[in-house]
Design a protein around this motif. Sequence first.
Motif, PDB file in Angstrom:
ATOM      1  N   VAL A 140       0.837  -1.198   0.000  1.00 27.62           N
ATOM      2  CA  VAL A 140       0.000   0.000   0.000  1.00 27.62           C
ATOM      3  C   VAL A 140       0.872   1.248   0.000  1.00 27.62           C
ATOM      4  O   VAL A 140       0.632   2.184  -0.777  1.00 27.62           O
ATOM      5  N   LYS A 141       1.903   1.283   0.840  1.00 26.18           N
ATOM      6  CA  LYS A 141       2.782   2.455   0.900  1.00 26.18           C
ATOM      7  C   LYS A 141       3.483   2.706  -0.431  1.00 26.18           C
ATOM      8  O   LYS A 141       3.550   3.837  -0.908  1.00 26.18           O
ATOM      9  N   ARG A 142       3.997   1.654  -1.025  1.00 28.82           N
ATOM     10  CA  ARG A 142       4.717   1.813  -2.289  1.00 28.82           C
ATOM     11  C   ARG A 142       3.781   2.255  -3.407  1.00 28.82           C
ATOM     12  O   ARG A 142       4.121   3.120  -4.211  1.00 28.82           O
ATOM     13  N   GLU A 143       2.604   1.649  -3.432  1.00 22.75           N
ATOM     14  CA  GLU A 143       1.638   2.003  -4.470  1.00 22.75           C
ATOM     15  C   GLU A 143       1.096   3.406  -4.248  1.00 22.75           C
ATOM     16  O   GLU A 143       0.864   4.145  -5.206  1.00 22.75           O
ATOM     17  N   ALA A 144       0.902   3.788  -2.999  1.00 23.63           N
ATOM     18  CA  ALA A 144       0.413   5.139  -2.687  1.00 23.63           C
ATOM     19  C   ALA A 144       1.424   6.191  -3.134  1.00 23.63           C
ATOM     20  O   ALA A 144       1.038   7.272  -3.585  1.00 23.63           O
ATOM     21  N   ALA A 145       2.694   5.879  -3.022  1.00 26.20           N
ATOM     22  CA  ALA A 145       3.724   6.821  -3.482  1.00 26.20           C
ATOM     23  C   ALA A 145       3.614   7.027  -4.987  1.00 26.20           C
ATOM     24  O   ALA A 145       3.840   8.131  -5.481  1.00 26.20           O
ATOM     25  N   ARG A 146       3.243   5.992  -5.709  1.00 22.35           N
ATOM     26  CA  ARG A 146       3.100   6.103  -7.165  1.00 22.35           C
ATOM     27  C   ARG A 146       1.752   6.680  -7.563  1.00 22.35           C
ATOM     28  O   ARG A 146       1.664   7.455  -8.513  1.00 22.35           O
ATOM     29  N   GLN A 147       0.684   6.297  -6.874  1.00 19.82           N
ATOM     30  CA  GLN A 147      -0.671   6.705  -7.245  1.00 19.82           C
ATOM     31  C   GLN A 147      -1.050   8.080  -6.709  1.00 19.82           C
ATOM     32  O   GLN A 147      -1.944   8.721  -7.237  1.00 19.82           O
ATOM     33  N   GLY A 148      -0.429   8.470  -5.618  1.00 20.31           N
ATOM     34  CA  GLY A 148      -0.734   9.773  -5.049  1.00 20.31           C
ATOM     35  C   GLY A 148      -1.510   9.720  -3.749  1.00 20.31           C
ATOM     36  O   GLY A 148      -1.477  10.655  -2.971  1.00 20.31           O
ATOM     37  N   ASN A 149      -2.249   8.635  -3.500  1.00 22.68           N
ATOM     38  CA  ASN A 149      -2.938   8.494  -2.213  1.00 22.68           C
ATOM     39  C   ASN A 149      -3.260   7.029  -1.941  1.00 22.68           C
ATOM     40  O   ASN A 149      -3.215   6.185  -2.832  1.00 22.68           O
ATOM     41  N   ARG A 150      -3.596   6.770  -0.693  1.00 21.57           N
ATOM     42  CA  ARG A 150      -3.839   5.383  -0.262  1.00 21.57           C
ATOM     43  C   ARG A 150      -5.094   4.788  -0.885  1.00 21.57           C
ATOM     44  O   ARG A 150      -5.131   3.608  -1.176  1.00 21.57           O
ATOM     45  N   GLY A 151      -6.118   5.615  -1.058  1.00 20.66           N
ATOM     46  CA  GLY A 151      -7.364   5.113  -1.632  1.00 20.66           C
ATOM     47  C   GLY A 151      -7.162   4.535  -3.021  1.00 20.66           C
ATOM     48  O   GLY A 151      -7.629   3.433  -3.332  1.00 20.66           O
ATOM     49  N   LEU A 152      -6.462   5.275  -3.859  1.00 22.01           N
ATOM     50  CA  LEU A 152      -6.166   4.788  -5.209  1.00 22.01           C
ATOM     51  C   LEU A 152      -5.254   3.569  -5.162  1.00 22.01           C
ATOM     52  O   LEU A 152      -5.399   2.640  -5.952  1.00 22.01           O
ATOM     53  N   ALA A 153      -4.320   3.580  -4.222  1.00 22.04           N
ATOM     54  CA  ALA A 153      -3.399   2.448  -4.075  1.00 22.04           C
ATOM     55  C   ALA A 153      -4.163   1.180  -3.709  1.00 22.04           C
ATOM     56  O   ALA A 153      -3.933   0.116  -4.283  1.00 22.04           O
ATOM     57  N   ILE A 154      -5.080   1.298  -2.771  1.00 23.76           N
ATOM     58  CA  ILE A 154      -5.864   0.132  -2.345  1.00 23.76           C
ATOM     59  C   ILE A 154      -6.727  -0.380  -3.496  1.00 23.76           C
ATOM     60  O   ILE A 154      -6.815  -1.588  -3.725  1.00 23.76           O
ATOM     61  N   LYS A 155      -7.340   0.534  -4.236  1.00 20.49           N
ATOM     62  CA  LYS A 155      -8.151   0.121  -5.393  1.00 20.49           C
ATOM     63  C   LYS A 155      -7.306  -0.639  -6.407  1.00 20.49           C
ATOM     64  O   LYS A 155      -7.737  -1.657  -6.955  1.00 20.49           O
ATOM     65  N   LYS A 156      -6.097  -0.142  -6.668  1.00 24.66           N
ATOM     66  CA  LYS A 156      -5.227  -0.810  -7.633  1.00 24.66           C
ATOM     67  C   LYS A 156      -4.804  -2.189  -7.138  1.00 24.66           C
ATOM     68  O   LYS A 156      -4.815  -3.162  -7.893  1.00 24.66           O
ATOM     69  N   LEU A 157      -4.452  -2.294  -5.869  1.00 23.31           N
ATOM     70  CA  LEU A 157      -4.064  -3.600  -5.323  1.00 23.31           C
ATOM     71  C   LEU A 157      -5.236  -4.578  -5.370  1.00 23.31           C
ATOM     72  O   LEU A 157      -5.041  -5.761  -5.668  1.00 23.31           O
ATOM     73  N   CYS A 158      -6.427  -4.095  -5.085  1.00 18.05           N
ATOM     74  CA  CYS A 158      -7.618  -4.953  -5.170  1.00 18.05           C
ATOM     75  C   CYS A 158      -7.813  -5.445  -6.600  1.00 18.05           C
ATOM     76  O   CYS A 158      -8.064  -6.626  -6.837  1.00 18.05           O
ATOM     77  N   ARG A 159      -7.682  -4.528  -7.536  1.00 18.81           N
ATOM     78  CA  ARG A 159      -7.870  -4.872  -8.950  1.00 18.81           C
ATOM     79  C   ARG A 159      -6.785  -5.831  -9.432  1.00 18.81           C
ATOM     80  O   ARG A 159      -7.061  -6.823 -10.101  1.00 18.81           O
ATOM     81  N   ASP A 160      -5.536  -5.559  -9.062  1.00 18.76           N
ATOM     82  CA  ASP A 160      -4.417  -6.358  -9.553  1.00 18.76           C
ATOM     83  C   ASP A 160      -4.336  -7.749  -8.927  1.00 18.76           C
ATOM     84  O   ASP A 160      -3.923  -8.702  -9.582  1.00 18.76           O
ATOM     85  N   TYR A 161      -4.711  -7.848  -7.639  1.00 16.48           N
ATOM     86  CA  TYR A 161      -4.468  -9.097  -6.927  1.00 16.48           C
ATOM     87  C   TYR A 161      -5.720  -9.782  -6.386  1.00 16.48           C
ATOM     88  O   TYR A 161      -5.633 -10.804  -5.722  1.00 16.48           O
ATOM     89  N   GLY A 162      -6.886  -9.216  -6.650  1.00 14.31           N
ATOM     90  CA  GLY A 162      -8.129  -9.883  -6.270  1.00 14.31           C
ATOM     91  C   GLY A 162      -8.489  -9.783  -4.800  1.00 14.31           C
ATOM     92  O   GLY A 162      -9.282 -10.586  -4.310  1.00 14.31           O
ATOM     93  N   PHE A 163      -7.927  -8.818  -4.104  1.00 19.80           N
ATOM     94  CA  PHE A 163      -8.308  -8.603  -2.704  1.00 19.80           C
ATOM     95  C   PHE A 163      -9.531  -7.703  -2.660  1.00 19.80           C
ATOM     96  O   PHE A 163      -9.824  -6.990  -3.611  1.00 19.80           O
ATOM     97  N   THR A 164     -10.205  -7.730  -1.529  1.00 18.55           N
ATOM     98  CA  THR A 164     -11.277  -6.771  -1.313  1.00 18.55           C
ATOM     99  C   THR A 164     -10.720  -5.639  -0.452  1.00 18.55           C
ATOM    100  O   THR A 164      -9.753  -5.847   0.293  1.00 18.55           O
TER     101      THR A 164
END
Length: 126
Positions: A26-50
């Motif tokens: 989440v931290k690494r993705e948030a650094a790239r996406q700009g915020n945690r919300g977008l990071a969590i959405k991307k991780l959910c989409r990429d890896y099938g988590f809720t």
Amino acid sequence: MRSTILVEMVDKVNSAVTGEYIEKMVKREAARQGNRGLAIKKLCRDYGFTPAQIKHLRGGRAKDPKLSLVRRVQIAFLDHCENQIKALQHEIRIEKAKHEDADLEHLEAEATALAEKVRRARKARL
């Protein structure tokens, strides 16, 4: 009795390590996406988590994550690391092209070796 204690210890370790992996992603993705919300959405989409799974794992509220979820998080983490290594390798190639005199062969070799270690670790968990 001993086996129950051992199982409880393994569950606590799995929960803690799984939470750490999720938090790092989440931290690494948030650094790239700009915020945690977008990071969590991307991780959910990429890896099938809720979002709830990520929230509970990050917050340490997942008391006893099922082994299948622990394994999915481990594989996702390794995949995430593999993607970071690919980005690093890309940056090394760019720098080599821009600065032909730069001696980056050793970095390129180390990145390749690290990528292979991650691939083997990921394959072992599949």
